[in-house]
Motif scaffolding. Structure first.
Motif: not given
Length: 487
Positions: A106-112, A169-176
């Protein structure tokens, strides 16, 4: 001489006894008659509740398919569709509940970030939903765009809401960006299922299918879209896997590391309610449905006939047709119909002969929908003023016969008998009719819901045409508007 005389009260006693017996019988019969009436009314109400439930599903499907071309618009439609709908009679309603086995951000996922909020269109199918519960255990996987992530801790619904959950999740995420779709993923067990053919079971690693729906899912396996009948969580396998677009699928390889990705999927429950209080009837239908990946990719077969000729139509069952001109266009004109027998049904069947009609792959359309086809049929019915039929016209000056039934039969199949094709098998029909159950009008009485009224009727015939019944009808209302244009 001894004279015997009957006691003056003996006959009265016998009469009283007879009256008492009949009273007891009457007291038993009256409740039986009342009970029969209540059972008939209850059965009628139950049928109406079921039709309301089916109407709820059709309404939801139509709203979704016409919501727009983007996933965001269609997902928003699923949220809007949920709810209770009351018909104008205030005595009929249906309630729609939608449980989705996928979500969007529903909103942006920030990097990391290592966790994010996930919106579930409709509601989240949690453990309170029998047979459709979803578990978010550590080690289960999701796909975000083209990347796979493992859940690190048990995620849970946001407090006070059942349409949003937190995903860790188990790892940092990029921006979505907001609106990114998130899908469940399972690891295939290539040892148990080195390959699959139509009808085989597809095994997955123990516990990996706990986010997948119990029935009728559609999965992406190495770029091939497959369906399964049942998610056997006890034995960790998808049962009866098939490629509906390829009847010949044999030995589709399942190499090491194969991911099984669920496509967007919903469980829709529509509940029909008719009446109120203790006499209210309630029926529920449940659909397990894979959503179209893209509306542009929906399997549709379209045929438009402008009736420049009638090469794609064949007359049978006592009817004769031709191409006629009306309103600057052409139409299929009925020149003659059956005139003998109690049931004067006539039929012209679709018999594709032209190049355009023969391009329609009816078998592929049926396979793609597992036999549950949707129809969008448009037709117009008109009448000529002459010749005057046996029952005349009504109202005066109108070209509509007193008694008439005209319309469409669909899902109709031919039954071959002694070299001839007889069209009397199971079918649905949609007809404009006006009939009378006490007149010899040639219209089967079981198809006439109300006498001497113009109605649109949905009907069905079963038992190879031996049994016919109307399912629903809508009474036509004459609307008259006058305007003198003086002000």
């Amino acid at each position: 001489m001894i004279v015997h005389r009957s006691a003056p009260g003996s006959a009265l006693i016998g009469l009283v006894a007879a009256i008492l017996i009949f009273s007891i019988l009457a007291a038993a019969i009256v409740p039986m008659i009342g009970s029969l009436g209540q059972q008939t009314a209850a059965a009628n109400s139950a049928s109406k509740a079921y039709l309301l439930a089916e109407s709820g599903f059709r309404y939801a499907a139509s709203r979704y398919l016409h919501a727009g071309d983007s996933e965001q618009l269609r997902n928003a439609a699923l949220d809007d569709i949920e709810g209770s709908y009351t018909l104008s009679d205030n005595n009929s309603r249906f309630v729609i509940d939608i449980y989705s086995y996928y979500g969007e951000t529903p909103q942006d996922i920030p990097q990391g970030a290592r966790s994010f909020l996930l919106h579930i269109p409709g509601k989240f199918p949690d453990g309170n939903l029998p047979g459709g519960d979803v578990f978010l255990d550590p080690g289960l996987q999701v796909q975000i765009e083209d990347q796979i992530y493992s859940l690190s801790i048990g995620s849970q619904p946001v407090a006070g809401q059942n349409d949003e959950i937190t995903i860790a999740v188990d790892t940092p995420l990029p921006f979505y960006p907001a609106g990114t779709v998130v899908l469940p993923v399972a690891d295939a067990d290539e040892i148990r299922s080195p390959s699959v053919s139509n009808g085989d079971d597809l095994a997955y690693i123990t516990g990996q299918g706990r986010m997948f729906p119990l029935r009728n899912g559609r999965i992406n396996v190495n770029g091939r879209l497959l369906t399964y009948t049942f998610n056997d969580r006890a034995n960790n396998a998808f049962i009866n896997v098939r490629d509906l677009d390829d009847d010949t699928m044999v030995g589709h390889p399942i190499p090491d590391g194969t991911k099984i990705i669920l496509t967007p999927f919903v469980r829709l429950q529509s509940t029909g309610l008719y009446g109120s209080g203790t006499e209210q009837a309630k029926r529920q239908v449940t659909y397990y449905a894979s959503l179209p990946i893209s509306l542009a990719n929906l399997h549709q077969e379209v045929f438009e006939d402008k009736f420049d000729s009638k090469e794609d139509w064949r007359d049978t069952s006592g009817t004769t047709t031709s191409v006629g001109a009306v309103g600057g266009n052409n139409a299929l004109k009925i020149d003659a119909t059956a005139t003998s027998g109690g049931d004067k049904g006539s039929l012209t069947t679709f018999s594709p002969q032209s190049e355009a009609a023969q391009k329609i792959d009816f078998n592929a359309a049926s396979r793609g929908s597992r036999g549950f086809l949707s129809y969008d049929i448009q037709t117009k019915i008109g009448f000529e003023a002459a010749p005057v039929p046996a029952f005349g016209f009504t109202p005066p000056g109108s070209s509509v016969p007193t008694y008439v039934a005209a319309g469409l039969s669909f899902r109709l199949a031919g039954l071959s008998q002694s070299g001839a094709t007889v069209f009397n098998t199971n079918a649905y029909g949609l007809s404009f009719l006006r009939g009378n159950n006490s007149a010899a009008d040639g219209i089967p009485d079981d198809l006439v819901p109300t006498s001497d009224r113009p109605v649109i009727v949905l009907w069905q015939q079963t038992g190879n045409g031996a049994n016919r019944t109307w399912l629903a009808y809508k009474e036509m209302v004459d609307l008259v508007f006058s305007e003198d244009n003086e002000d």
